[in-house]
Design an enzyme around this catalytic site. Structure first.
Site, PDB file in Angstrom:
ATOM      1  CD  GLU A  19      -2.564  -1.567   0.002  1.00  0.00           C
ATOM      2  OE1 GLU A  19      -2.794  -0.680  -0.834  1.00  0.00           O
ATOM      3  OE2 GLU A  19      -2.859  -2.757  -0.192  1.00  0.00           O
ATOM      4  N   GLY A  20       2.034   1.176  -0.571  1.00  0.00           N
ATOM      5  CA  GLY A  20       2.920   2.324  -0.675  1.00  0.00           C
ATOM      6  C   GLY A  20       3.997   2.303   0.381  1.00  0.00           C
TER       7      GLY A  20
END
Length: 586
Positions: A438-439
């Site tokens: 998610e980054g």
């Protein structure tokens, strides 16, 4: 040992730090009475302890497997999923219009903390399903909502997000999955990797949200569209139709979270997977960010959860393990290593940062509730601003801390932490992914600095710091040491914000090089605000739970908040050195 939900602290933070009362006072949450909230938390804690925690080790040793084209989940997973579906738990934060409970996001966050701590690999499935529901609810057509949401909300169907591709990674501008129009639908073809719960047999259908390009799409991120691609096609009456051309090609072999099937998904290997467009063409990345922002806050919550689990286990071991005579020990007879000063230092470091994270994450969730539901537009705008600024802190700072605290948990165990039988190593391995998916932490830091600080010249950060300053003033007025120390840290944060704005004009690489230290600095400062809020409430307590809040606030101020000066120097002076060395000399 098993997991016991820290209900006393969860309730304290909800009520006294995150401001649950302000959320439940909103008309939309009229059903969220104190008695109902208490009942939800107590029952969720039981599910965590009795249903999910006993499966955590099983998921690690007997993880998901691809057998004869089907994904076999870990033993006990199916029965645990049925518990959630039977109780309607997946629908806790969603509108009753689609079968949900209509309760606050911040309450759902507290529930998921307990479940992530009990069994992170399992709870990834409801986490991502809730994110998919958010995306469809926000941008789907009336027909799509009617067709998919009722069973996704209940958990009878699960959901996924399909972004990453081989060779693309986090660079979504490089994705190549295609969507070719065909009547009222599209034929999707391409490959996606790292798809959490991309396939399994716990439910009868899986609703994939897939980013793909139309034939005439512009290049880059402006040419990405979002599609619903179900595992089984859904007829107009809601019944299941034919198997769609979307299959799990393989499962990743991972360092941790073995119970979570991370799939390589192949779309359109035969005739092309059938999908329907969500919203408008070429706005897919914008839509997917609804799901991604939910996931980023949820992954930050995993950092807190795994830290809490590691702390509980380390504390239990430190009390039970008798070894040596602690320096200065005056007690009679043997004692646990919990009384060795350095073990106490490690445990206190874990405990105080867990409390800070919990306050930060719950407050972020409460701001989301207010931003979406308050009657006053100015209150909604302020809450959205703070939620936007909190999100990279929640994701980036909390997951980095989760790794540090899980590592400390291994250290407290000594050599026994390095062997698998104690379970401390599993927490360390499971935590490692949280700073990546998610980054990565750098992506969160760049979001905070490049998008949310430089874009408005630091105005938003100053609003956030003004809010922190109000807490610091209250703590100082109460005579609490953390108040004055927090004020000094705020001044450093303001100076660093000004430096970033100025440095961007000199060399755009400088703020990017300073982004992760700035994220850490802001996480520490906002975490200190949470500790100060708790200390103000506990003011005057002399023993028990509240008195402990005063001790952890002092420890945080001395051992964590004190790092802000060094980070400030690193941000303002050290970032130039990042680009000074020639690449060949690195």
């Amino acid at each position: 040992m098993t997991y016991a939900a820290p209900l006393a602290d969860i309730k304290f933070v909800l009520e006294n730090v995150a401001g649950l009362g302000k959320v439940t006072a909103l008309p939309v949450f009229a059903e969220a009475t104190p008695d109902l909230v208490e009942s939800i938390l107590e029952e969720a804690a039981k599910i965590a302890a009795d249903t999910l925690a006993p499966l955590n080790r099983i998921g690690d040793t007997d993880g998901a497997k691809l057998v004869d084209g089907k994904v076999r989940v870990s033993p006990g997973w199916q029965e645990a999923w049925n518990v959630l579906v039977d109780g309607g738990w997946n629908g806790l934060p969603f509108s009753p219009e689609h079968g949900g409970m209509g309760l606050p996001n911040v309450l759902n966050t507290a529930v998921h903390e307990m479940w992530q701590a009990a069994n992170m690999a399992f709870t990834l499935c409801p986490m991502l399903t809730q994110g998919a529901v958010n995306a469809v609810e926000s941008y789907g057509t009336a027909e799509q909502k009617a067709l998919y949401l009722p069973k996704m909300v209940t958990g009878e169907w699960t959901g996924t997000m399909n972004l990453t591709e081989p060779g693309a990674g986090s660079d979504l501008a490089a994705i190549r999955t295609k969507a070719v129009p065909e009547g009222d639908h599209y034929r999707i073809s391409g490959s996606k990797i790292f798809i959490t719960y991309g396939d399994h047999e716990m439910v009868e259908n899986i609703i994939h949200l897939v980013l793909a390009r139309l034939p005439d799409a512009p290049a880059g991120v402006k040419g990405i569209s979002l599609f619903i691609v179900p595992k089984f096609l859904v007829n107009a009456d809601g019944s299941l139709g034919a198997r769609n051309d979307a299959v799990c090609a393989s499962l990743e072999h991972k360092l941790g979270i073995h119970g979570s099937p991370t799939a390589v998904m192949a779309f359109g290997e035969k005739d092309g997977a059938i999908g329907t467009l969500v919203g408008e063409a070429n706005r897919g990345l914008e839509y997917m960010f609804t799901m991604m922002n939910h996931a980023r806050q949820a992954v930050g919550l995993q950092g807190l959860a795994i830290a809490e689990r590691a702390y509980q286990q380390a504390l239990y071991y430190a009390r039970e393990r008798v070894q040596g005579k602690p320096t200065g020990w005056t007690g009679s007879g043997p004692t646990g290593i919990v009384n060795h000063p350095d073990v106490r230092r490690m445990l206190m470091t874990m405990k105080c940062q867990i409390e800070a994270m919990r306050g930060l994450i719950y407050s972020a969730a409460a701001y989301v509730d207010i931003a979406h539901n308050h009657d006053d537009a100015a209150e909604r705008a302020r809450a959205q601003l703070l939620a936007d600024l909190y999100t990279p802190l929640v994701k980036g700072w909390s997951t980095e801390l989760g790794n540090v605290i899980a590592s400390l948990g291994v250290q407290v165990h000594g050599g026994m932490g390095y062997v698998e039988e104690t379970g401390a190593a599993q927490h360390f391995r499971d935590a490692r992914i949280t700073t990546i998916y998610e980054g990565t932490t750098a992506i969160q830091a760049n979001d905070l600095v490049l998008r949310k600080t430089l874009r408005d010249g630091g105005q938003g950060i100053r609003v956030l710091l003004a809010d922190v300053a109000a807490t610091a003033d209250a703590a100082a007025a109460a005579g609490l040491a953390i108040g004055a120390k927090l004020k000094a840290a705020i001044n450093t944060a303001i100076a660093c914000t000004d430096w970033l704005v100025g440095a961007a004009k000199e060399d755009p690489r400088l703020p990017a090089g300073a982004a992760v230290p700035f994220l850490e600095l802001m996480g520490i400062v906002v975490g200190a605000q949470m500790m100060a809020k708790a200390a103000v409430v506990a003011q005057g307590a002399t023993d028990g739970f509240l008195a402990a809040k005063l001790v952890t606030a002092d420890f945080y101020a001395d051992h964590v908040l004190s790092k802000v000066d060094g980070l400030g120097q690193s941000i303002q002076a050290g970032s130039k050195a990042i680009m000074a060395l020639d690449e060949a000399l690195l």
